[in-house]
Design an enzyme around this catalytic site. Structure first.
Site, PDB file in Angstrom:
ATOM      1  N   HIS A 121     -42.109-147.532  14.300  1.00 29.86           N
ATOM      2  CA  HIS A 121     -41.808-147.659  12.866  1.00 29.86           C
ATOM      3  C   HIS A 121     -41.190-149.021  12.584  1.00 29.86           C
ATOM      4  O   HIS A 121     -40.337-149.465  13.357  1.00 29.86           O
ATOM      5  CB  HIS A 121     -40.819-146.559  12.462  1.00 29.86           C
ATOM      6  CG  HIS A 121     -40.390-146.658  11.029  1.00 29.86           C
ATOM      7  ND1 HIS A 121     -41.225-146.276   9.989  1.00 29.86           N
ATOM      8  CD2 HIS A 121     -39.247-147.110  10.465  1.00 29.86           C
ATOM      9  CE1 HIS A 121     -40.594-146.481   8.848  1.00 29.86           C
ATOM     10  NE2 HIS A 121     -39.389-146.991   9.101  1.00 29.86           N
TER      11      HIS A 121
ATOM     12  N   GLY B   4     -81.064-155.427   7.185  1.00 30.49           N
ATOM     13  CA  GLY B   4     -81.207-154.976   8.568  1.00 30.49           C
ATOM     14  C   GLY B   4     -81.730-156.082   9.465  1.00 30.49           C
ATOM     15  O   GLY B   4     -82.098-157.159   8.996  1.00 30.49           O
TER      16      GLY B   4
ATOM     17  N   GLU C 277     -78.346-151.676  -3.275  1.00 26.03           N
ATOM     18  CA  GLU C 277     -78.574-150.937  -2.014  1.00 26.03           C
ATOM     19  C   GLU C 277     -79.601-149.827  -2.264  1.00 26.03           C
ATOM     20  O   GLU C 277     -79.520-149.102  -3.250  1.00 26.03           O
ATOM     21  CB  GLU C 277     -77.235-150.358  -1.522  1.00 26.03           C
ATOM     22  CG  GLU C 277     -77.313-149.257  -0.494  1.00 26.03           C
ATOM     23  CD  GLU C 277     -77.986-149.666   0.827  1.00 26.03           C
ATOM     24  OE1 GLU C 277     -77.651-150.736   1.371  1.00 26.03           O
ATOM     25  OE2 GLU C 277     -78.854-148.902   1.310  1.00 26.03           O
TER      26      GLU C 277
END
Ligand SMILES: Cc1cc2nc3c(=O)[nH]c(=O)nc-3n(C[C@H](O)[C@H](O)[C@H](O)COP(=O)(O)OP(=O)(O)OC[C@H]3O[C@@H](n4cnc5c(N)ncnc54)[C@H](O)[C@@H]3O)c2cc1C
Length: 476
Positions: free
Chosen positions: A455, A281, A213
């Site tokens: 819950h 991209g 990256e």
């Protein structure tokens, strides 16, 4: 020149991706005469054919496969050594796409939308309030279609590096979706949502994955804490994440491909793999559609629009991935289509708000976020208070065996307004829906700390995270 359509439609939409088809359906619901022009044989665009849907189908397989690796731990005996039947994985993915393509055809009929096959081009400004679009069919013949309003929804395509054409080794999101088998090794260039999702899928299926990256962190649009957690958890899954790296070359070799890059401190590195995925991209598809014949304004190839999705050319709207300043997401495309159609029909609408968009990344672990990151909130001058609750303290997370990650709330200290929610962990892409609703209603920490969550659920992690803003999470 084929015969022209003698009808004058209320609206003609160019492109049938999620932006175009959503607008078309709403137009039909408003009772407008709508034409939907699509160059491909199937409706649905990138999202349905080579984006959201097939990738999420593969991710579901990957999730099941990952669970099967722990079958004995879950008390499931007698299945021996699970085998991956890749052909069946592909078949299932393709069947899902086909089912939804048929669903779209049905919805067009149901809403009386006329589907026009061919490549649409603008011809200039409207004459006497009527626009003309040239529609070129696959056989090369062109016919003209007239409409009072036009919507451009031509979408986007993968950007490539160094002018390389994709093939069976250098892949985009298209080629990688129909590989004959998972590659032994894969280099993923780009750690945005598309890159990390494919990295996650193929790692589950046993591929050695390296990510390269350019920016300093993975999923760079996310809150910094999310990027750090994803990098940590990818490392745990033996995915090699290299950030701050600039790719210098992609070269084909006997074994596959070789990618060379320089690291942040200028060191040269290179690595070979069977395949490389370029996920750097997506470029807007705004060339070749006759925009230059109109007053429609572009910004680095993207179409500039106002809050009603109107371009600078009267009667021409733009929606979806081609719009400047909007994230390239299917749900953003769809909503921008609803806004444009409401404006055309003279109905009430609310503009697409950038700070109310859920961003989802369907990796393992998932990411869901909305609103401001902590850094953005501080930059905007808010006195920020942050609450963070780890899934390690949530009982349902234990039950589903997914303890990594957290919910992070960014709130305004003065009034307690929720400014941003950032989730990494189980079902993050579903949990984020609550956060968007909360922000739409300008919910505050005080109110949410007393909002009952069932819950045992993963959504209780949201309740604990709101309370954590005041340092009062119950389960941590
Ligand atoms: C691998 C991948 C995964 C993704 N996953 C997600 C996800 O999980 N969630 C999400 O929200 N987003 C996801 N996206 C993004 C999403 O696919 C896009 O945001 C969305 O498809 C954009 O919709 P659109 O309608 O603007 O354009 P597109 O979907 O690109 O559709 C445009 C259509 O217009 C047609 N067209 C173009 N020019 C013409 C013309 N001149 N005449 C006639 N037809 C024309 C094209 O053939 C195409 O069918 C993903 C993208 C990729 C690549």
């Amino acid at each position: 020149m084929a015969e022209n359509d003698s009808k004058v439609y209320d609206v003609a939409i160019i492109g049938s991706g999620p932006a175009g088809y959503t607008a078309a359906i709403r137009g039909g619901q408003y009772g407008l005469k709508v034409a939907l022009i699509e160059a491909e044989t199937s409706l649905g665009g990138t999202c349905l054919h080579v984006g959201c849907i097939p990738t999420k189908a593969l991710l579901f397989n990957a999730e099941i496969w990952d669970h099967l690796k722990h079958a004995a731990e879950y008390g499931i005996a007698g299945i021996g050594t699970p085998q991956l039947d890749w052909a069946a994985v592909q078949k299932r993915k393709n069947a899902i796409v086909t089912k939804h393509t048929k669903g779209l055809e049905f919805l067009m009929k149901k809403n009386k939308v006329t589907v026009v096959r061919g490549y649409g081009r603008l011809t200039g400004a409207a004459k006497d309030g009527v626009h003309t679009v040239d529609v070129e069919s696959a056989d090369g013949t062109t016919r003209q279609l007239q409409a009072k309003n036009l919507i451009l929804a031509t979408g986007s395509e993968a950007r490539m590096l160094f002018g390389i054409e994709p093939d069976d080794r250098v892949l985009t999101n298209i080629e990688i979706l129909s590989l004959p088998e998972p590659p032994k090794s894969l280099i993923v260039i780009g750690a945005g949502a598309v890159g990390v999702e494919f990295a996650s899928i193929f790692r589950s299926f046993g591929t050695e994955v390296t990510i390269v990256e350019y920016l300093p962190r993975a999923v760079p649009v996310e809150d910094e804490d999310i990027s750090k957690e994803l990098a940590r958890l990818f490392k745990k899954r033996a995915i090699d994440v290299n950030t701050g790296c600039s790719v210098q070359s992609i070269e084909k070799t006997d074994a596959g491909v070789k990618v060379a890059w320089t690291t942040t401190n200028g060191q040269a590195r290179e690595q070979e793999a069977e395949k490389v995925l370029v996920a750097v991209g997506r470029a807007p598809r705004t060339a070749g559609v006759g925009i230059e014949k109109t007053k429609v304004e572009l910004e680095r190839g993207f179409v500039k629009v106002n809050e009603a999705q109107q371009t600078a050319e009267p009667g021409i709207y733009a929606i979806g991935d081609i719009v400047a300043g909007l994230p390239q997401l299917a749900h953003v495309g769809g909503m921008s289509g609803l806004v444009a159609m409401a404006k055309i029909a003279g109905r009430k609408f609310r503009a697409v708000r950038r700070d109310r968009i859920p961003g989802c990344t369907y990796t393992d672990p998932q990411i869901g976020s909305a609103g401001l990151t902590e850094a953005q909130a501080r930059e905007k001058g808010y006195d920020v208070k942050v609450g963070k609750f780890p899934f390690a303290g949530n009982s349902k997370a234990t039950i589903v065996d997914s303890h990594d990650g957290f919910v992070k709330i960014v709130a305004d200290a003065k009034y307690g307004e929720i400014l941003g929610v950032h989730i990494i962990g189980p079902s993050a892409t579903e949990l984020i829906a609550e956060a968007v609703a909360v922000m739409e209603l300008e919910g505050t920490v005080d109110e949410l700390m007393f909002t009952i969550h069932a819950h045992p659920t993963l959504s209780e992690a949201m309740l604990d995270a709101y309370a954590a803003v005041e340092g009062m999470a119950i389960n941590a």
